[in-house]
Design an enzyme around this catalytic site. Structure first.
Site, PDB file in Angstrom:
ATOM      1  N   GLN A 124      16.817 -54.585  22.052  1.00 49.46           N
ATOM      2  CA  GLN A 124      16.755 -53.544  23.016  1.00 49.46           C
ATOM      3  C   GLN A 124      15.051 -52.621  23.074  1.00 49.46           C
ATOM      4  O   GLN A 124      14.502 -52.658  22.710  1.00 49.46           O
ATOM      5  CB  GLN A 124      17.678 -51.833  22.389  1.00 49.46           C
ATOM      6  CG  GLN A 124      17.474 -50.604  23.486  1.00 49.46           C
ATOM      7  CD  GLN A 124      17.990 -49.301  22.955  1.00 49.46           C
ATOM      8  OE1 GLN A 124      17.727 -48.987  22.294  1.00 49.46           O
ATOM      9  NE2 GLN A 124      18.200 -48.453  23.515  1.00 49.46           N
ATOM     10  N   GLY A 125      14.405 -53.464  24.575  1.00 51.93           N
ATOM     11  CA  GLY A 125      13.341 -52.727  24.452  1.00 51.93           C
ATOM     12  C   GLY A 125      12.743 -51.823  25.455  1.00 51.93           C
ATOM     13  O   GLY A 125      12.435 -51.543  26.426  1.00 51.93           O
TER      14      GLY A 125
ATOM     15  N   SER B 212      11.679 -47.821  23.425  1.00 55.45           N
ATOM     16  CA  SER B 212      10.143 -47.079  23.226  1.00 55.45           C
ATOM     17  C   SER B 212       9.510 -48.409  23.714  1.00 55.45           C
ATOM     18  O   SER B 212       9.372 -49.157  23.393  1.00 55.45           O
ATOM     19  CB  SER B 212      10.348 -47.109  21.390  1.00 55.45           C
ATOM     20  OG  SER B 212      12.048 -46.338  21.733  1.00 55.45           O
TER      21      SER B 212
ATOM     22  N   GLU C  41      25.865 -44.394  24.092  1.00 52.77           N
ATOM     23  CA  GLU C  41      25.392 -44.724  22.356  1.00 52.77           C
ATOM     24  C   GLU C  41      25.887 -43.391  21.762  1.00 52.77           C
ATOM     25  O   GLU C  41      26.605 -43.573  20.629  1.00 52.77           O
ATOM     26  CB  GLU C  41      24.029 -44.962  22.782  1.00 52.77           C
ATOM     27  CG  GLU C  41      23.420 -44.772  21.302  1.00 52.77           C
ATOM     28  CD  GLU C  41      21.688 -44.583  21.494  1.00 52.77           C
ATOM     29  OE1 GLU C  41      20.544 -45.069  22.701  1.00 52.77           O
ATOM     30  OE2 GLU C  41      21.415 -44.880  20.860  1.00 52.77           O
TER      31      GLU C  41
ATOM     32  N   SER D 277      15.976 -37.580  18.546  1.00 51.47           N
ATOM     33  CA  SER D 277      15.933 -36.799  17.149  1.00 51.47           C
ATOM     34  C   SER D 277      16.782 -35.519  17.706  1.00 51.47           C
ATOM     35  O   SER D 277      16.951 -35.896  17.915  1.00 51.47           O
ATOM     36  CB  SER D 277      14.642 -36.716  17.083  1.00 51.47           C
ATOM     37  OG  SER D 277      14.147 -35.430  18.156  1.00 51.47           O
ATOM     38  N   ASN D 278      16.500 -35.355  15.760  1.00 54.15           N
ATOM     39  CA  ASN D 278      16.913 -33.774  16.088  1.00 54.15           C
ATOM     40  C   ASN D 278      17.193 -32.956  16.789  1.00 54.15           C
ATOM     41  O   ASN D 278      17.921 -31.837  17.301  1.00 54.15           O
ATOM     42  CB  ASN D 278      18.441 -33.515  14.852  1.00 54.15           C
ATOM     43  CG  ASN D 278      18.763 -34.773  14.278  1.00 54.15           C
ATOM     44  OD1 ASN D 278      19.121 -35.529  14.429  1.00 54.15           O
ATOM     45  ND2 ASN D 278      18.966 -34.819  12.486  1.00 54.15           N
ATOM     46  N   GLU D 279      15.382 -32.715  16.707  1.00 50.96           N
ATOM     47  CA  GLU D 279      15.204 -31.695  17.627  1.00 50.96           C
ATOM     48  C   GLU D 279      15.160 -31.731  19.117  1.00 50.96           C
ATOM     49  O   GLU D 279      15.529 -31.127  19.793  1.00 50.96           O
ATOM     50  CB  GLU D 279      13.348 -31.903  17.827  1.00 50.96           C
ATOM     51  CG  GLU D 279      12.540 -31.813  16.248  1.00 50.96           C
ATOM     52  CD  GLU D 279      13.194 -32.527  15.193  1.00 50.96           C
ATOM     53  OE1 GLU D 279      13.002 -34.151  15.727  1.00 50.96           O
ATOM     54  OE2 GLU D 279      13.802 -31.991  14.356  1.00 50.96           O
TER      55      GLU D 279
END
Lengths: 391, 374, 391, 374
Positions: free
Chosen positions: C126-127, C129, C245, C376-378
């Site tokens: 997967q590209g 990020s 996802e 992220s969890n944030e």
């Protein structure tokens, strides 16, 4: 580096310990140890006793009763007082309005107010918070309009602790509504609670107690002589006051004393044929709390042992945040120790429940305030992030 | 597998919610609790008329013949409204004890009157120095020619000073047995008081009080009803937590500070998000407890699982709800503190978090993984 | 309301359990149970075995190998696979690019790519990020400029998991730098890793492993036929992909399996003459984690048992946040069980330490990623606060 | 009472910091650790030249005669720099064991060579299946006419494959005694490997290896040196945490996302504030541990107190430092993950958090309150 007290400081500690554990009446200390509130008379009597022995206002200027103590000695004074379950002198008097008057008041104000303030002949309450302000103290709306020799004060204060006992109130009022910033145009006034137009409405808290109040000002005439310092400079005095407040803000001694009692409660509670103190979950929880308190006390000692006068130590901002967290955790522990009986908070004298069981949950509920009042823990985190970490 | 209410259950929920919405506000609880009997007698009567007080009892005993799901629905609504009624104490605990252990006559009499709203039974079980367990310790029952006599003190007994019928656990030799005691006799001394959560309790002292055995010698009844009581308490807590989260979220949206709504402060909204997580986990476990009861025998391990999660969520949500409200959350004039107080009481009833952890730790070697799908 | 499985579902569960525990080679499952990584060949062989039994892509459209299963059955499939320590089919293939091609790709793309994607004949990476984007995915800078029948792609991707094994990469590229919003002007391209100008640089992680990579594109010519859907609509497809996802994002089965192993490690660890499992602190910690996992799994079941196709259940956002927290807590537990030996992570075959002790800390360190990658969890808390709570 | 360094101590700190600043970056640690001996031999030599390796040893033993405060200063700096040298293992542990238990000749020989940087001793103590304790279990020492022989396996032994001298704990009847073992003999088999924190360890197997008793039979030495080792580890962790917090704060200030620096997100800055609190509490306890050692006998309870706080702060700060960094914090190319890894290792050396809690729980009834002012 030196961990041990100097022999002078050790002797000072011994002197404090002896005084607090022998001169302050046992029934007063028992009430504090039991988590009960003192009557107004009991509070007054205790502070007068301390004051008679020069132990009420040691941090004030010497001419008004202060003592030439080091910050470490002041810390020892406070610790020993708390560990001995001695009720501290009224904070509104000795940590708040007293130092403000001593620093910024006129000579006349000092002479008139400081001796009775130290002796609790005047009981002060604090009129800072307002209903719509919350943590944003400077957005206050109570106005004081100059009219001849008086200010005419109108507005409302809230969360006014023990206003029901108070003789006088020190308030922040808006004297210049047109000032460009909300922190400007604020003045610091002293108001006799007996003045016509002042009224007090109690606020019942979730622990069932009456600790705070709303105070209403309806066209209250206050002599201009009761203005502290300069008009419109009240925010500076308030910041000075709040800075002083933070010094004594982590009552590690008081929390230690409560935790020691919690340990005896656990040792006295039977569970499945053994005591709760023998339960590894309870024992390690208490051990962890003792350690957390030690870490906090050592941090406090770093602050007091190495602080220059007037220059706040970076670690001091940790004290309020962590101090209230631990205060709350210990009250939480006590509720858990009280177990299924913890519900019975208002059981009467013929109840067979131990006294500590009855006060456990109200104390827990009451101390939820600790992370809200006096700058909430969210405000403290913001202070740490901005002032210390530069974020 | 289906976690949704059916149409009839939704109708029950809506009816109870509708009734409670018309009732008194949570912040007036302390007034009701300040005098005996400590509950809203008008509301109690209305619940009786709605059939709610007989919900879990057999129709032959004067009840409605409904099950644990329906009890869950009702207690969740009572929790949402913080309704000042002794439903858990009278129906979920004492009533179900009678239903499980009582003789045909005892069931018909007590459950009939309970269902009609004309008598309130409560369970006098906790003793001044006992932790949570199914046993009686210092309250003893003795038999003589005239029958049974009970001596000793129970405290705190929920609504013990106003209850019409006491179901009392007492020690007989090494065993714990259940008895019915009429509180209106000289051998019973009762002192009622308000609890921190604006319910009421009492010290109840027995001096050779006349007692009648409840049914046979069914020692399993306490364990069984404890499971049912825990499921009901979990549902009540769920309702209270729903409201505490809702109120906190609303407060963040509407309360302004520093010129902006509190919702502009990410540190606060992220904590609200964590409260929501706690709430949803609690909801899953509260549903689990009652669904498992509806489909199988009372399982103390499942009850402990649910109550453990509810205890932790309740503490988290109760504390954060006050903190996010700030000063106003500390006042008795505002509802959120009452929710927090009630959540503390629920956590410490029928086994607190430490107790439940102990129950579960003892089962670790019984399984590799905890299986829920079967 | 119904807690028990229907008889059909129970039979389905039994069928899955039997397959996974008897048909998948034991040595593969032992490797997973030991916390070790599979070789490329082992991963490929396992997925082909699953695919041969119609168990690789059950959630795809039926014409491309999908099964007509309920969401609950898909959950059972996944749980049983994880509980049996069977490595799941490659997520990049089956949960990410496969469904995107099936939904938005041309008929030609479907025919060309879907069968080998299901069978892991093509290994995808997967590209998405990029180094400067972080959680702000849409700020990507890799460009694709149309030149005749090709796009010319230049830029850099990072955190590209297992790119060292990959045959193809699906990337988000900027095709319209002038679009008014950063989410517009993005396209979804399929690129053969063997194309000239594509290069891969490994990133070593703190656990010492090679799991992620940087992928560089230097004037890479990509046939326009490899554009998925419409030009400049790539963000829509990415959102579709990320939504998929999240469904499989809380590997409760895998965490349960690890916790069950942790329990056996504790039972096998001696401490002061008894086992760690007999230590009340360890036992209650494990009991609490088992319960936390149960609460999460029940929440997951609420989502799958009562979710309408395509309509996300409100509780689903809890899954990623809580799922990764528990994954991390269990890996943390295992390090604590490993105790003073937990340092020795790269001890060799003649070491006398149990295998689980060696992988304990690398696994713990590796799983710090769980609360960072994939939103992220944030970010998850922000999603809950805004989308669910309306804050 | 004074928590500040004096001028000489500040000079020591600055000298060590100056040396380490010129050394290799933390993120190159894994390279050094990938082969024997696993430390930076050049840096080790420079530390010897500076007198640091003989710091806590008596001048008569070839050392500098400094105390626990100086050891604290050095290890804190080593922690800040994550310097790849075996200072804790060789100086703080094995060297101090020799200093406390060794004969005059043993001290002069081993501590002299250690101080000069020409020999590295380590303590072979932990066994493949032991938890932390002061005892040896499966490694046994036996005496015959030719002297002592040791058999059994120690693992993991810090830097065990490259060390020049092994101090080995072994069981003799029911007691644990200390021996010196020359690793270059056929009865000693060593296999070294890299640890997760980019230090090295080894499996060291003894088959009737020739051993010499260390001094007399001073069983107290292990307990005493454990206290000293824990104080040193606390200081090292403090240095590592200081840097982890600094790096995280810097990252929040400089890293932009969604067009603004991360420092604009209050949820992140409040977490950084909590890291700072953890750091300051850890600092207080690390200072306490070394100051108490400097002024009194080695007290295992004080060591446990300090190590408990350090273990909790280390976990909190290590985890949050990675989380606040996001993906970059996961990479070996960036320093913060190395700090986190080293903090995990320190927490699990010489008694982990659970162990320290157990030590402290056993002391609860010895005192009403924990007294620090005396």
């Amino acid at each position: 580096m030196k961990l041990q007290l100097s022999s002078d400081d050790a002797a000072f500690q011994q002197r404090m310990r002896t005084f607090f554990t022998t001169e302050v009446p046992q029934e007063i200390r028992d009430l504090i140890a039991a988590g009960r509130h003192l009557s107004r008379d009991q509070s007054v009597a205790t502070q007068r006793l301390l004051n008679a022995h020069d132990l009420a206002v040691p941090h004030w200027p010497a001419e008004w009763g202060g003592q030439d103590w080091s910050p470490l000695q002041r810390h020892i004074w406070q610790q020993e007082m708390q560990l001995a379950d001695v009720p501290p002198p009224l904070a509104f008097n000795i940590n708040m309005v007293g130092p403000v008057i001593a620093q910024f008041g006129s000579q006349q104000q000092k002479e008139r107010f400081l001796p009775p303030t130290a002796n609790l002949d005047i009981w002060w309450c604090q009129g800072f918070s307002e209903p719509d302000a919350g943590s944003d103290l400077a957005s206050l709306r109570t106005t004081a309009i100059r009219d001849g020799e008086d200010y005419v004060v109108t507005g409302q204060k809230t969360w006014t602790t023990l206003a029901q006992h108070a003789d006088w109130i020190f308030v922040l009022v808006r004297t210049d509504p047109d000032a460009p910033k909300k922190q400007q145009g604020i003045s610091f006034l002293l108001i006799d609670m007996a003045t016509p137009g002042v009224s007090v409405r109690p606020i019942e808290l979730i622990d069932g107690g009456h600790e705070v109040n709303e105070v209403f000002f309806d066209q209250v005439r206050v002599p201009a002589a009761n203005l502290v310092g300069q008009e419109n400079r009240g925010w500076d005095y308030a910041k000075f006051l709040l800075g002083n407040e933070r010094v004594g803000v982590a009552p590690t001694g008081q929390t230690k004393a409560l935790l020691a009692r919690a340990k005896s409660y656990a040792a006295d509670s039977l569970a499945d044929g053994t005591t709760l103190l023998d339960d590894p979950l309870v024992a390690t929880r208490i051990a962890a709390l003792e350690n957390d308190l030690l870490a906090l006390e050592l941090t406090q000692l770093r602050v007091v042992a190495n602080s220059e006068e007037g220059k706040p130590h970076p670690a001091s901002s940790v004290m309020k945040l962590r101090g209230t967290e631990l205060q709350q955790e210990v009250t939480e522990l006590v509720v858990d120790l009280a177990g299924p009986q913890s519900v019975a908070s208002f059981a009467g004298d013929d109840s067979e429940l131990p006294e500590w069981v009855k006060v456990a949950t109200p104390t827990y509920l009451n101390y939820r305030k600790a992370s809200i009042y006096g700058g909430s823990n969210e405000v403290q985190r913001t202070i740490i992030a901005t002032s210390i970490l530069g974020l | 597998m289906d976690f949704e209410l059916d149409a009839e259950q939704i109708a029950l929920r809506d009816a109870v919610r509708g009734l409670l919405t018309k009732g008194s506000a949570p912040e007036s609880r302390s007034e009701v609790a300040s005098t005996e009997p400590g509950w809203d007698t008008g509301l109690w009567k209305q619940l009786a008329e709605m059939g709610v007080l007989g919900l879990p009892f057999a129709e032959s005993d004067g009840g409605m013949g409904a099950g644990p799901i329906e009890v869950m629905i009702v207690t969740q609504e009572l929790g949402r409204a913080l309704a000042p009624v002794p439903f858990i104490a009278a129906v979920a605990v004492a009533g179900q004890l009678v239903a499980h252990a009582g003789s045909t006559e005892q069931r018909a009499d007590i459950l009939g009157r309970l269902s009609e709203g004309t008598a309130v039974p409560v369970f006098a079980h906790v003793e001044p120095r006992s932790r949570w367990s199914g046993e009686a310790y210092s309250v003893l029952a003795e038999q003589d020619d005239d029958g049974w006599r009970i001596s000793g003190t129970k405290e705190p007994v929920p609504y013990g000073a106003a209850a019409d019928i006491l179901v009392v656990s007492a020690r007989v030799d090494a065993a714990t047995r259940l008895f019915l005691v009429d509180p209106e006799q000289s051998g019973v001394q009762r002192t009622g008081y308000r609890n921190h959560d604006s319910t009421r309790s009492a010290r109840v002292a027995f001096s050779a009080a006349v007692a009648t055995p409840l049914g046979g010698v069914d020692a399993a009844a306490i364990a069984d009803v404890s499971v049912r009581a825990q499921a009901a308490l979990c549902a009540e807590a769920l309702g209270a937590m729903e409201r505490a989260v809702d109120m906190s979220v609303d407060y963040l949206k509407t309360r302004k500070q520093f010129g902006v709504p509190l919702a502009a402060f990410q540190a606060l909204t992220h904590r609200a998000a964590d409260m929501y997580v706690s709430l949803e986990l609690a909801r899953s476990m509260a549903l689990y407890a009652s669904m498992a009861l509806a489909e199988g025998p009372a399982d103390p391990v499942i009850a402990a699982r649910a109550k453990l999660q509810i205890g932790r969520s309740a503490r988290h949500i109760g504390q954060e709800a006050i903190q996010l409200h700030g000063g106003i959350g500390m006042t008795a004039e505002y509802a959120v503190g009452h929710y927090a107080s009630r959540l503390v009481a629920i956590e410490h009833s029928f086994g607190d978090t430490r107790h439940q952890l102990g129950v579960l730790a003892a089962t670790l070697t019984d399984h590799d993984v905890v299986d829920v799908l079967h």
